[in-house]
Motif scaffolding. Structure first.
Motif, PDB file in Angstrom:
ATOM      1  N   GLN A  87      42.623  37.150  53.476  1.00  0.00           N
ATOM      2  CA  GLN A  87      42.708  37.454  52.059  1.00  0.00           C
ATOM      3  C   GLN A  87      41.981  38.729  51.653  1.00  0.00           C
ATOM      4  OE1 GLN A  87      41.575  34.344  53.156  1.00  0.00           O
ATOM      5  NE2 GLN A  87      43.614  33.458  53.007  1.00  0.00           N
ATOM      6  N   ALA A  88      40.817  39.012  52.271  1.00  0.00           N
ATOM      7  CA  ALA A  88      39.997  40.122  51.771  1.00  0.00           C
ATOM      8  C   ALA A  88      38.992  40.582  52.815  1.00  0.00           C
ATOM      9  CB  ALA A  88      39.251  39.688  50.514  1.00  0.00           C
ATOM     10  N   TYR A  90      34.969  41.463  53.140  1.00  0.00           N
ATOM     11  CA  TYR A  90      33.738  41.104  52.453  1.00  0.00           C
ATOM     12  C   TYR A  90      32.543  41.805  53.078  1.00  0.00           C
ATOM     13  CZ  TYR A  90      36.545  37.163  50.808  1.00  0.00           C
ATOM     14  OH  TYR A  90      37.532  36.389  50.247  1.00  0.00           O
ATOM     15  N   LYS A 126      36.698  43.415  46.722  1.00  0.00           N
ATOM     16  CA  LYS A 126      37.491  43.861  45.580  1.00  0.00           C
ATOM     17  C   LYS A 126      37.417  42.771  44.522  1.00  0.00           C
ATOM     18  CE  LYS A 126      40.565  46.969  47.945  1.00  0.00           C
ATOM     19  NZ  LYS A 126      41.936  47.331  48.253  1.00  0.00           N
ATOM     20  N   GLU A 128      39.385  41.423  42.463  1.00  0.00           N
ATOM     21  CA  GLU A 128      40.429  40.393  42.396  1.00  0.00           C
ATOM     22  C   GLU A 128      40.238  39.286  43.443  1.00  0.00           C
ATOM     23  OE1 GLU A 128      42.381  43.960  44.554  1.00  0.00           O
ATOM     24  OE2 GLU A 128      41.121  43.705  42.803  1.00  0.00           O
ATOM     25  N   HIS A 129      39.418  39.521  44.459  1.00  0.00           N
ATOM     26  CA  HIS A 129      39.181  38.514  45.499  1.00  0.00           C
ATOM     27  C   HIS A 129      37.917  37.687  45.255  1.00  0.00           C
ATOM     28  CE1 HIS A 129      42.446  40.159  47.817  1.00  0.00           C
ATOM     29  NE2 HIS A 129      41.901  41.362  47.747  1.00  0.00           N
ATOM     30  N   GLN A 132      38.394  33.901  43.928  1.00  0.00           N
ATOM     31  CA  GLN A 132      38.863  33.019  45.004  1.00  0.00           C
ATOM     32  C   GLN A 132      37.718  32.719  45.964  1.00  0.00           C
ATOM     33  OE1 GLN A 132      42.037  34.660  47.348  1.00  0.00           O
ATOM     34  NE2 GLN A 132      42.402  32.755  48.432  1.00  0.00           N
TER      35      GLN A 132
END
Length: 148
Positions: A87-88, A90, A126, A128-129, A132
């Motif tokens: 997803q991202a 980190y 980011k 947007e992450h 979640q």
């Protein structure tokens, strides 16, 4: 609280080193609006759906985020790891005491950005992450102001 295996004399991190380290993190802020006025942040929801907040250990937080960290900094004042999930990406920073986290956040406010903040840890990704990730890790999403 005794530490395992090493003589951990707590020293203060020179401000130049702290700010230099933050420059590395600034890229993970996710391109937020630089017009934010407040030096400290607005906070969104403060607990994950399960009501659990991750402990201040890079490896545990990374595992909850679904990735394995590569430790980049292992110092008395902080530990920092990078990890990449599906997803991202980190950047996870943990601190031996809350005062080091607060100093880090104060210095980071110069750069602005949005961070996921928990007890003795900060996660950069980011924007947007972060919500979640908050559902998995816990903590509070904080938007830090920029002085520019």
């Amino acid at each position: 609280m005794p530490r395992r295996g090493r003589n951990h004399r707590i020293t203060t991190l020179p401000l130049a080193a702290l700010v230099g380290g933050l420059a590395l993190v600034a890229g993970c802020g996710g391109g937020e609006d630089d017009t934010a006025k407040a030096p400290r942040a607005s906070k969104s929801a403060t607990t994950p759906a399960a009501g659990i907040v991750a402990p201040a250990k890079v490896e545990v937080i990374a595992g909850l985020a679904g990735c394995k960290p590569e430790i980049r900094i292992d110092a008395d004042e902080l530990r920092e790891g990078l990890c990449h999930s599906e997803q991202a990406d980190y950047r996870i920073t943990t601190f031996p005491a809350e005062k080091y986290k607060e100093a880090w956040l104060d210095a980071a406010s110069v750069y602005g950005g949005t961070y996921l903040v928990g007890p003795r840890w900060v996660v950069s990704a980011k924007a947007e992450h972060l919500e979640q990730a908050r559902n998995k890790i816990g903590g509070t999403v904080q938007k830090l102001g920029s002085t520019s």
